[in-house]
Motif scaffolding. Sequence first.
Motif, PDB file in Angstrom:
ATOM      1  N   ASP B  45      21.662  16.905  21.309  1.00 41.62           N
ATOM      2  CA  ASP B  45      22.339  15.950  20.411  1.00 41.62           C
ATOM      3  C   ASP B  45      23.090  14.869  21.170  1.00 41.62           C
ATOM      4  O   ASP B  45      23.481  13.843  20.579  1.00 41.62           O
ATOM      5  CB  ASP B  45      23.359  16.696  19.528  1.00 41.62           C
ATOM      6  N   LEU B  46      23.339  15.101  22.440  1.00 40.72           N
ATOM      7  CA  LEU B  46      24.263  14.242  23.194  1.00 40.72           C
ATOM      8  C   LEU B  46      23.954  12.746  23.128  1.00 40.72           C
ATOM      9  O   LEU B  46      24.876  11.948  22.906  1.00 40.72           O
ATOM     10  CB  LEU B  46      24.317  14.699  24.660  1.00 40.72           C
ATOM     11  N   PRO B  47      22.687  12.324  23.326  1.00 40.42           N
ATOM     12  CA  PRO B  47      22.473  10.871  23.372  1.00 40.42           C
ATOM     13  C   PRO B  47      22.741  10.145  22.060  1.00 40.42           C
ATOM     14  O   PRO B  47      22.906   8.927  22.063  1.00 40.42           O
ATOM     15  CB  PRO B  47      20.996  10.738  23.790  1.00 40.42           C
ATOM     16  N   TYR B  48      22.829  10.882  20.965  1.00 41.32           N
ATOM     17  CA  TYR B  48      23.105  10.233  19.676  1.00 41.32           C
ATOM     18  C   TYR B  48      24.587   9.893  19.510  1.00 41.32           C
ATOM     19  O   TYR B  48      24.937   9.122  18.635  1.00 41.32           O
ATOM     20  CB  TYR B  48      22.699  11.153  18.525  1.00 41.32           C
ATOM     21  N   TRP B  49      25.440  10.512  20.315  1.00 40.29           N
ATOM     22  CA  TRP B  49      26.882  10.421  20.052  1.00 40.29           C
ATOM     23  C   TRP B  49      27.678   9.985  21.274  1.00 40.29           C
ATOM     24  O   TRP B  49      28.847  10.329  21.405  1.00 40.29           O
ATOM     25  CB  TRP B  49      27.395  11.787  19.540  1.00 40.29           C
ATOM     26  N   LEU B  50      27.058   9.224  22.151  1.00 42.62           N
ATOM     27  CA  LEU B  50      27.699   8.827  23.404  1.00 42.62           C
ATOM     28  C   LEU B  50      29.056   8.171  23.186  1.00 42.62           C
ATOM     29  O   LEU B  50      29.233   7.370  22.261  1.00 42.62           O
ATOM     30  CB  LEU B  50      26.790   7.841  24.145  1.00 42.62           C
ATOM     31  N   GLY B  51      29.993   8.501  24.051  1.00 40.05           N
ATOM     32  CA  GLY B  51      31.321   7.905  23.990  1.00 40.05           C
ATOM     33  C   GLY B  51      31.911   7.813  25.380  1.00 40.05           C
ATOM     34  O   GLY B  51      31.256   8.143  26.369  1.00 40.05           O
ATOM     35  N   GLU B  52      33.164   7.401  25.435  1.00 39.08           N
ATOM     36  CA  GLU B  52      33.780   7.190  26.750  1.00 39.08           C
ATOM     37  C   GLU B  52      34.070   8.496  27.486  1.00 39.08           C
ATOM     38  O   GLU B  52      33.969   8.572  28.697  1.00 39.08           O
ATOM     39  CB  GLU B  52      35.084   6.403  26.591  1.00 39.08           C
ATOM     40  N   THR B 158      21.870  -6.412  26.643  1.00 44.19           N
ATOM     41  CA  THR B 158      22.643  -5.289  26.104  1.00 44.19           C
ATOM     42  C   THR B 158      23.347  -4.542  27.227  1.00 44.19           C
ATOM     43  O   THR B 158      24.526  -4.169  27.113  1.00 44.19           O
ATOM     44  CB  THR B 158      21.703  -4.331  25.338  1.00 44.19           C
ATOM     45  N   PHE B 159      22.623  -4.318  28.314  1.00 47.65           N
ATOM     46  CA  PHE B 159      23.205  -3.628  29.470  1.00 47.65           C
ATOM     47  C   PHE B 159      24.418  -4.393  29.994  1.00 47.65           C
ATOM     48  O   PHE B 159      25.435  -3.798  30.364  1.00 47.65           O
ATOM     49  CB  PHE B 159      22.142  -3.507  30.566  1.00 47.65           C
ATOM     50  N   ASP B 160      24.308  -5.707  29.999  1.00 48.31           N
ATOM     51  CA  ASP B 160      25.399  -6.530  30.532  1.00 48.31           C
ATOM     52  C   ASP B 160      26.601  -6.610  29.592  1.00 48.31           C
ATOM     53  O   ASP B 160      27.734  -6.723  30.054  1.00 48.31           O
ATOM     54  CB  ASP B 160      24.902  -7.960  30.799  1.00 48.31           C
ATOM     55  N   GLY B 161      26.346  -6.552  28.294  1.00 49.18           N
ATOM     56  CA  GLY B 161      27.438  -6.876  27.372  1.00 49.18           C
ATOM     57  C   GLY B 161      27.865  -5.807  26.396  1.00 49.18           C
ATOM     58  O   GLY B 161      28.851  -5.992  25.673  1.00 49.18           O
ATOM     59  N   TYR B 162      27.159  -4.695  26.354  1.00 55.63           N
ATOM     60  CA  TYR B 162      27.473  -3.673  25.360  1.00 55.63           C
ATOM     61  C   TYR B 162      27.646  -2.307  26.028  1.00 55.63           C
ATOM     62  O   TYR B 162      27.196  -2.105  27.140  1.00 55.63           O
ATOM     63  CB  TYR B 162      26.354  -3.587  24.312  1.00 55.63           C
ATOM     64  N   PRO B 163      28.287  -1.371  25.332  1.00 51.81           N
ATOM     65  CA  PRO B 163      28.447  -0.036  25.906  1.00 51.81           C
ATOM     66  C   PRO B 163      27.121   0.721  25.966  1.00 51.81           C
ATOM     67  O   PRO B 163      26.131   0.337  25.333  1.00 51.81           O
ATOM     68  CB  PRO B 163      29.435   0.649  24.947  1.00 51.81           C
ATOM     69  N   ALA B 164      27.122   1.810  26.735  1.00 51.52           N
ATOM     70  CA  ALA B 164      25.904   2.591  26.983  1.00 51.52           C
ATOM     71  C   ALA B 164      25.146   3.002  25.715  1.00 51.52           C
ATOM     72  O   ALA B 164      23.904   2.987  25.725  1.00 51.52           O
ATOM     73  CB  ALA B 164      26.243   3.822  27.818  1.00 51.52           C
ATOM     74  N   PRO B 165      25.836   3.366  24.616  1.00 51.72           N
ATOM     75  CA  PRO B 165      25.076   3.767  23.427  1.00 51.72           C
ATOM     76  C   PRO B 165      24.111   2.688  22.936  1.00 51.72           C
ATOM     77  O   PRO B 165      23.057   3.000  22.382  1.00 51.72           O
ATOM     78  CB  PRO B 165      26.163   4.032  22.383  1.00 51.72           C
TER      79      PRO B 165
END
Lengths: 77, 208
Positions: B45-52, B158-165
């Motif tokens: 389930d982990l990749p669906y709920w990525l956080g800091e 996206t990689f440059d400007g957004y979080p990993a999720p």
Amino acid sequence: MNPATVSCEIIVGLIGRWHDGALPPADGDAYEQHLLCCPPCLTLAENYRRALGALPTVANTSAVPADLRALFDGRPG
Amino acid sequence: MRYWKFLRAGARGQFTGYRWTPGVWAHSERTRPCGAGFHACRTGDLPYWLGEELWLIDLDGPITELDRKVVAPTAMLVERVTAWDAAAGREFALDCVRRVAEYAAAELADHGLTGDAEDLRAATDPAGWAAAAAAAADRTDLASAVLLCGYVQDAVETFDGYPAPASAYLAARVADECAREPAADGYADERSRQARWLVDRLELTQSG
């Protein structure tokens, strides 16, 4: 609702229902997954949550003053 | 059985802002998916709920297993997974961009555009992928190739400007577009691959 294709427009329309706990689980999943990868929608949802949280502090729950009540009581419905 | 939970910085819930106190059991009167109780992840389930922040979490009471999470009435943060930090998140997101580039390269190669496919595969960083994808898109009218090369450029932005999720989501979305068989679930397959990446990189074990 497919989490792979759901749009910001749809998500924004679901914010209130999510806070009310009124979304079916699958839609709740898609909503939450969208927020994690869409900072603008997350900010919007966060602002909504904060506004809801602040409501009890701004709502006037004290009794209506008697003179004000009398004014309204005398008016026709 | 072990479970994990992604949180915002400061051990705060990602959607509710709930502030956890590590080592202290938290209780909910009831559980409802996405509504009440404490939600946690199995490794898949982990990749669906990525956080800091990523935490190992203990659950107690009836544990309800759902498609992409579990929910229980009682939970306690046990310890933070320190291997998941900003650098690991960046590494994970970069791997997702690489996947998007691989999908685009495969599409180019499938249509005989082998030179462009090789250029894309030879690139090793976001700027290289973006440049190779832009060049490939300029040299073809094939709609599917142009689309996927566009996704590569989106993934780099996206990689440059957004979080990993966001990178993880985009890779899964592209995988879904590229699924060859009608019954294939490219989105879920890519999410499974991302889960394996996280398990390997963070050295997580489901049982223990």
